[in-house]
Design a protein around this motif. Structure first.
Motif, short mmCIF file in Angstrom:
data_model
loop_
_atom_site.label_atom_id
_atom_site.label_comp_id
_atom_site.label_asym_id
_atom_site.label_seq_id
_atom_site.Cartn_x
_atom_site.Cartn_y
_atom_site.Cartn_z
N TYR A 85 0.83 -1.14 -0.10
CA TYR A 85 0.01 -0.16 0.15
C TYR A 85 0.75 1.20 0.21
O TYR A 85 0.35 2.26 -0.43
CB TYR A 85 -0.92 -0.08 1.11
N GLU A 86 1.99 1.27 0.65
CA GLU A 86 2.98 2.48 0.48
C GLU A 86 3.22 2.83 -0.73
O GLU A 86 3.38 3.85 -1.37
CB GLU A 86 4.01 2.21 1.50
N ASP A 87 3.81 1.67 -1.53
CA ASP A 87 4.20 1.82 -3.05
C ASP A 87 3.01 2.35 -3.92
O ASP A 87 3.07 3.30 -4.54
CB ASP A 87 4.80 0.78 -3.60
N ALA A 88 1.97 1.79 -3.43
CA ALA A 88 0.60 1.87 -4.28
C ALA A 88 0.15 3.59 -4.07
O ALA A 88 -0.16 4.11 -4.90
CB ALA A 88 -0.47 1.15 -3.80
N LEU A 89 0.22 4.02 -2.77
CA LEU A 89 -0.25 5.36 -2.40
C LEU A 89 0.87 6.10 -3.24
O LEU A 89 0.25 7.32 -3.78
CB LEU A 89 -0.01 5.58 -0.79
N ARG A 90 2.35 6.14 -3.36
CA ARG A 90 3.29 6.99 -3.90
C ARG A 90 2.81 6.89 -5.51
O ARG A 90 2.77 8.24 -6.06
CB ARG A 90 4.47 6.36 -3.68
N SER A 95 0.24 10.01 -10.01
CA SER A 95 -0.58 10.03 -11.16
C SER A 95 -1.64 11.20 -11.06
O SER A 95 -1.96 11.86 -11.96
CB SER A 95 -1.35 8.73 -11.17
N ASP A 96 -2.25 11.46 -9.82
CA ASP A 96 -3.05 12.40 -9.56
C ASP A 96 -2.51 13.58 -9.85
O ASP A 96 -2.88 14.74 -10.29
CB ASP A 96 -3.45 12.27 -8.25
N GLN A 97 -1.29 14.07 -9.36
CA GLN A 97 -0.67 15.27 -9.55
C GLN A 97 -0.32 15.51 -11.12
O GLN A 97 -0.34 16.66 -11.45
CB GLN A 97 0.85 15.06 -8.97
N LEU A 98 -0.09 14.49 -11.93
CA LEU A 98 0.01 14.64 -13.33
C LEU A 98 -1.24 14.86 -14.18
O LEU A 98 -1.17 15.36 -15.11
CB LEU A 98 0.88 13.61 -13.69
N GLU A 99 -2.18 14.08 -13.44
CA GLU A 99 -3.59 14.20 -14.27
C GLU A 99 -4.66 14.63 -13.15
O GLU A 99 -5.28 13.40 -12.72
CB GLU A 99 -3.65 13.02 -15.06
N GLY A 101 -8.00 14.96 -10.55
CA GLY A 101 -9.35 14.99 -10.72
C GLY A 101 -9.77 13.48 -11.46
O GLY A 101 -11.11 13.08 -11.65
N ASP A 102 -9.00 12.48 -11.73
CA ASP A 102 -9.28 11.35 -12.57
C ASP A 102 -10.02 10.58 -11.46
O ASP A 102 -9.60 10.24 -10.23
CB ASP A 102 -8.07 10.56 -13.01
N GLU A 107 -10.60 7.32 -6.27
CA GLU A 107 -11.08 6.17 -5.53
C GLU A 107 -10.18 5.19 -4.92
O GLU A 107 -10.29 4.74 -3.90
CB GLU A 107 -11.92 5.54 -6.54
N PHE A 108 -8.89 4.84 -5.69
CA PHE A 108 -8.07 4.22 -5.08
C PHE A 108 -7.25 4.69 -4.07
O PHE A 108 -7.10 4.28 -3.07
CB PHE A 108 -7.00 3.60 -6.34
N LEU A 109 -6.76 6.27 -4.32
CA LEU A 109 -6.42 6.99 -3.10
C LEU A 109 -7.21 6.68 -1.83
O LEU A 109 -6.65 6.68 -0.62
CB LEU A 109 -6.23 8.44 -3.54
N GLU A 110 -8.65 7.03 -2.08
CA GLU A 110 -9.46 7.09 -0.76
C GLU A 110 -9.34 5.54 -0.04
O GLU A 110 -9.16 5.31 1.07
CB GLU A 110 -10.95 7.39 -1.10
N SER A 111 -9.39 4.54 -1.10
CA SER A 111 -9.32 3.09 -0.61
C SER A 111 -7.92 2.71 0.11
O SER A 111 -8.07 2.13 1.28
CB SER A 111 -9.23 2.19 -1.45
N ILE A 112 -6.92 3.40 -0.34
CA ILE A 112 -5.46 3.15 0.22
C ILE A 112 -5.17 3.73 1.31
O ILE A 112 -4.95 3.22 2.41
CB ILE A 112 -4.33 3.60 -0.96
N ARG A 113 -5.82 4.97 1.56
CA ARG A 113 -5.40 5.67 2.78
C ARG A 113 -6.52 5.03 3.85
O ARG A 113 -6.01 5.02 4.98
CB ARG A 113 -6.02 7.28 2.59
N SER A 114 -7.65 4.67 3.60
CA SER A 114 -8.38 4.11 4.64
C SER A 114 -7.84 2.92 5.08
O SER A 114 -7.86 2.50 6.45
CB SER A 114 -9.94 3.75 3.88
#
Length: 314
Positions: A85-90, A95-99, A101-102, A107-114
């Motif tokens: 999850y740490e690697d996935a979060l990074r 990806s969110d910084q580069l694009e 609002g996707d 959704e993945f960011l919310e799931s990972i942080r949870s």
């Protein structure tokens, strides 16, 4: 020929014929596979749930993909399903910084942080050894073994404005550690990746004996996050270096918590373990000749020991 192959790969993808994609690309010599082909291969391996192989392929084109939000999304997806999850979060954060609002990325960011927050809560249930010292008796601290990280923070307007930053990237963490010349505790870093700095609901750390002003504990006003933009962050305008230099506090580590009194701070003390070791948590009282009082053997024990002020002494 190449255009025909790419069209065929897209067609197989639409038809969920992912093994066909893998077989076709693997027939091409490695030295002849470019960024586009390896991206197709990695995506197909993800769809076949062969996530380790997908990561291996994506890493071969990491340099070319560093500015491609889709590359970060796809390797983040593989890390996510590998429970890394740490690697996935990074990767999803980049990806969110580069694009921005996707929806899928968010959704993945919310799931990972949870998930990270839930894992931290489960870790907090495990007992932490207390340590008896001359200055304080940590064993007298009432540990909150049911700490709910989801409700740990008091996100009022001032806290959000002065303390709370976006979750730190690994690059930012490394940069802040370099500036501070100290390696931050792993537990602290994990917490900050979920909620970066702020004001806790429980802000009193009882010690069992008088520390300052007749109180048998220490009150904090907030926990500094990892960053530079917010004033109340480690490298912010009112951060650790500012506090140490302007308050003439001892150069023993990092200011991690502010206190309501300007003559008190809570620090990470690296003297016992060295700059890359696990620091103790101490209270420094400027008005009492900079008296240093050990509060906890590590940052996790300190967080577990925080209680509401009205429960002190119970």
């Amino acid at each position: 020929m190449r255009d025909d192959l790419l069209a065929q790969l897209d067609s197989w993808h639409e038809e969920d014929e992912f093994q066909e994609i893998v077989d076709a690309i693997l027939e091409i010599p490695v030295e002849d596979r470019d960024y586009v082909l390896v991206s197709h291969l990695g995506r197909a391996l993800n769809n076949l749930e062969d996530y380790e192989a997908a990561v291996e392929q994506f890493l071969t084109i990491a340099e070319e993909g560093k500015n491609d939000p889709l590359w970060h999304y796809r390797i983040g997806l593989a890390y996510y399903y590998l429970d890394q999850y740490e690697d996935a979060l990074r990767e999803f954060e980049i990806s969110d910084q580069l694009e921005p609002g996707d929806e899928d990325t968010l959704e993945f960011l919310e799931s990972i942080r949870s998930t990270i927050a839930q894992n931290l809560e489960e870790e907090l249930i495990e007992p932490v050894d207390s340590a008896e010292t001359v200055e304080t008796v940590v064993s007298n601290v009432q540990m909150d073994t049911d700490l709910d990280l989801a409700n740990f923070w008091d996100d009022h307007e001032y806290a959000s404005k002065e303390y709370v930053s976006d979750p730190p990237t690994d690059e930012l963490i490394a940069s802040v550690e370099e500036a501070l010349v100290f390696k931050l505790p792993a537990f602290y870093v994990s917490m900050m990746k979920v909620h970066n700095g702020g004001v806790p609901q429980n802000r009193y750390f009882p010690t069992g004996q008088a520390i300052s002003g007749g109180r048998d504990g220490v009150m904090i006003s907030g926990i500094l996050g990892i960053g530079r933009e917010k004033s109340q962050s480690l490298c912010g305008a009112a951060g650790s270096r500012f506090m140490i230099e302007n308050g003439n506090y001892p150069e023993i580590g990092v200011v991690i918590c502010k206190c309501p009194s300007e003559s008190e701070i809570v620090m990470l003390d690296y003297r016992p373990a060295g700059n890359d070791g696990e620091p103790e948590v101490v209270h420094v009282d400027k008005e009492n000749n900079y008296k240093i009082t050990k509060l906890a053997p590590n940052f996790e024990a300190f967080i577990r020991g925080l209680v509401k002020e009205e429960t002190q002494g119970l």
